[in-house]
Design a protein around this motif. Structure first.
Motif, mmCIF file in Angstrom:
data_model
loop_
_atom_site.group_PDB
_atom_site.id
_atom_site.type_symbol
_atom_site.label_atom_id
_atom_site.label_comp_id
_atom_site.label_asym_id
_atom_site.label_seq_id
_atom_site.Cartn_x
_atom_site.Cartn_y
_atom_site.Cartn_z
ATOM 1 N N ALA A 166 -40.019 -39.432 12.067
ATOM 2 C CA ALA A 166 -40.632 -40.650 12.595
ATOM 3 C C ALA A 166 -40.126 -40.957 14.003
ATOM 4 N N GLY A 167 -40.846 -41.834 14.684
ATOM 5 C CA GLY A 167 -40.400 -42.319 15.977
ATOM 6 C C GLY A 167 -39.556 -43.564 15.815
ATOM 7 N N GLY A 168 -38.839 -43.928 16.873
ATOM 8 C CA GLY A 168 -38.046 -45.150 16.818
ATOM 9 C C GLY A 168 -36.804 -44.990 15.979
ATOM 10 N N HIS A 169 -36.356 -46.092 15.398
ATOM 11 C CA HIS A 169 -35.120 -46.077 14.623
ATOM 12 C C HIS A 169 -35.299 -45.331 13.309
ATOM 13 N N PRO A 271 -29.544 -43.803 14.816
ATOM 14 C CA PRO A 271 -30.215 -42.839 15.688
ATOM 15 C C PRO A 271 -31.654 -43.259 15.908
ATOM 16 N N GLY A 272 -32.203 -42.889 17.054
ATOM 17 C CA GLY A 272 -33.597 -43.199 17.355
ATOM 18 C C GLY A 272 -34.231 -42.017 18.053
ATOM 19 N N ARG A 273 -35.530 -41.839 17.867
ATOM 20 C CA ARG A 273 -36.235 -40.733 18.519
ATOM 21 C C ARG A 273 -37.050 -41.276 19.685
ATOM 22 N N ALA A 274 -36.835 -40.696 20.857
ATOM 23 C CA ALA A 274 -37.485 -41.178 22.076
ATOM 24 C C ALA A 274 -37.895 -40.008 22.959
ATOM 25 N N ILE A 275 -38.717 -40.301 23.962
ATOM 26 C CA ILE A 275 -39.107 -39.315 24.961
ATOM 27 C C ILE A 275 -38.078 -39.360 26.094
ATOM 28 N N ARG A 276 -37.536 -38.199 26.420
ATOM 29 C CA ARG A 276 -36.537 -38.134 27.484
ATOM 30 C C ARG A 276 -37.182 -38.486 28.822
ATOM 31 N N GLN A 331 -41.713 -37.147 16.269
ATOM 32 C CA GLN A 331 -41.408 -35.757 16.563
ATOM 33 C C GLN A 331 -42.642 -34.982 17.024
ATOM 34 N N ASN A 332 -43.816 -35.373 16.534
ATOM 35 C CA ASN A 332 -45.048 -34.650 16.846
ATOM 36 C C ASN A 332 -45.758 -35.140 18.105
ATOM 37 N N VAL A 333 -45.114 -35.941 18.913
ATOM 38 C CA VAL A 333 -45.783 -36.526 20.074
ATOM 39 C C VAL A 333 -46.313 -35.455 21.022
ATOM 40 N N HIS A 334 -45.668 -34.295 21.076
ATOM 41 C CA HIS A 334 -46.122 -33.238 21.986
ATOM 42 C C HIS A 334 -47.500 -32.690 21.609
ATOM 43 N N ARG A 335 -47.946 -32.989 20.380
ATOM 44 C CA ARG A 335 -49.261 -32.520 19.935
ATOM 45 C C ARG A 335 -50.393 -33.437 20.399
#
Length: 360
Positions: A166-169, A271-276, A331-335
């Protein structure tokens, strides 16, 4: 094969797709109403919903409550479909926000970023909103069911299980994010089994909704085969015309490569998922502490030691100054490679589901 409808506490969602609640103004009335009109469940995020109010800093609780009420009314005026609100347990104004959603007669309250163990205490009327906790484990799902039944004689109307893509937290330790034992494919059947005895105890279904990395209709079919009754998607709904974020924010999704997605350490202690981007690089190098906390919006944020205000960082990016703020994404944002309408996205997902189901 037609994708089956999702029933949450007597509410029928024709297309069993929940639009994830994305905070600080990414998912407001515009996106939520469009998803509801397309047959799914549209969700307004309560996190930072009042950040455009003139008194947001000086009157944080009231400004957010006022803005949330306005967004719910705006969405309701634009759709007769099912609408929800996502309310993070970590919000310092959690109770007030829940009460606002109840007063505005929202259909469903989704609640995660912590265990919403006392959520039913703020929604005493069972004819009020359906209550759907968001969890990351079967253990958490069972704990919530057990506590709600014991303390409130109530059970969740559904449960969202969110995996590590997932994205975010994220509700996982950093070392668990790449561990196959914590993959959504493993979590969904576990949560289905954990909820089963409680569903039998209260005499009704507790549908499980899979979230975190769901991208295609084939994914939806896969999770249905594992016992899910619905799915939640966030990232794909950002790249829609109706999403409430600035076009630059949406383009950041379209332009992101697989290598641009990374795990950050959030001021919330999760932890959080973000775009660098430039902002993330600056924080990693020599992030600067804020002089003061504008709102103290999150219970677990130690603003005296954190390198930045996450609420401000997310708001700046959502408003289009993406290199100066934080961009959460799955995680799949690149798609993601184009911006489409919500209806086009929903049609694509249901068509893909039908194609996958036809091969059974």
């Amino acid at each position: 094969m037609t994708i089956p409808a999702l029933n949450i506490g007597g509410l029928s969602i024709p297309t069993p797709i929940i639009q994830g609640g994305m905070g600080i103004g990414v998912s407001l009335a515009g996106l939520a109403a469009a998803v509801a009109n397309a047959g799914g469940c549209g969700v307004i995020s309560a996190a930072g919903v009042g950040n455009a109010e003139a008194d947001f800093k000086s009157n944080f609780v009231e400004a957010n409550s006022r803005a949330l009420a306005e967004q719910i009314r705006k969405a309701r005026a634009a759709t007769s479909g099912v609408l929800g609100v996502n309310i993070m347990v970590a919000l310092t104004n959690f109770a007030e926000t829940v009460k606002t959603a109840v007063r505005e007669k929202i259909d469903i309250i989704f609640s995660g970023a912590g265990l919403p163990l006392d959520l039913p205490s703020h929604v005493p009327d069972e004819n009020g909103p359906r209550l759907v906790p968001i969890v990351s484990s079967a253990r958490a799902a069972a704990l919530i069911c057990r506590k709600w039944i014991a303390n409130y004689n109530r059970c969740p109307d559904a449960i969202v299980v969110e995996g590590p893509m997932a994205g975010g937290h994220l509700g996982f330790k950093p070392k668990q994010l790449d561990d196959e034992e914590y993959a959504l494919e493993k979590l969904v059947p576990q949560v289905v089994e954990a909820a089963r005895p409680f569903a039998e105890q209260v005499g009704r279904d507790i549908p499980i909704i899979a979230a975190g990395g769901v991208y295609t209709g084939a994914d939806i079919h896969k999770y249905f085969q594992l016992g899910a009754s619905g799915v939640q998607l966030g990232t794909r709904f950002v790249a829609t015309h109706e999403c409430d974020a600035d076009i630059a924010f949406k383009n950041a999704y379209i332009n992101a490569s697989e290598h641009d997605v990374q795990i950050i350490s959030s001021p919330l202690g999760m932890p959080g998922r973000a775009i660098r981007n430039t902002f993330v690089e600056h924080v990693e190098a020599d992030g600067k502490k804020p002089y003061s906390c504008p709102y103290h919006c999150l219970k677990t944020c130690d603003y005296t030691n954190t390198p930045y205000c996450i609420s401000v960082a997310l708001t700046i990016a959502k408003n289009g100054r993406c290199d100066h703020g934080l961009i959460f994404a799955g995680q799949n944002v690149h798609r993601v490679n184009s911006i489409v309408s919500v209806q086009e996205l929903m049609n694509e997902l249901t068509d893909e589901y039908a194609a996958a189901a036809a091969t059974d």
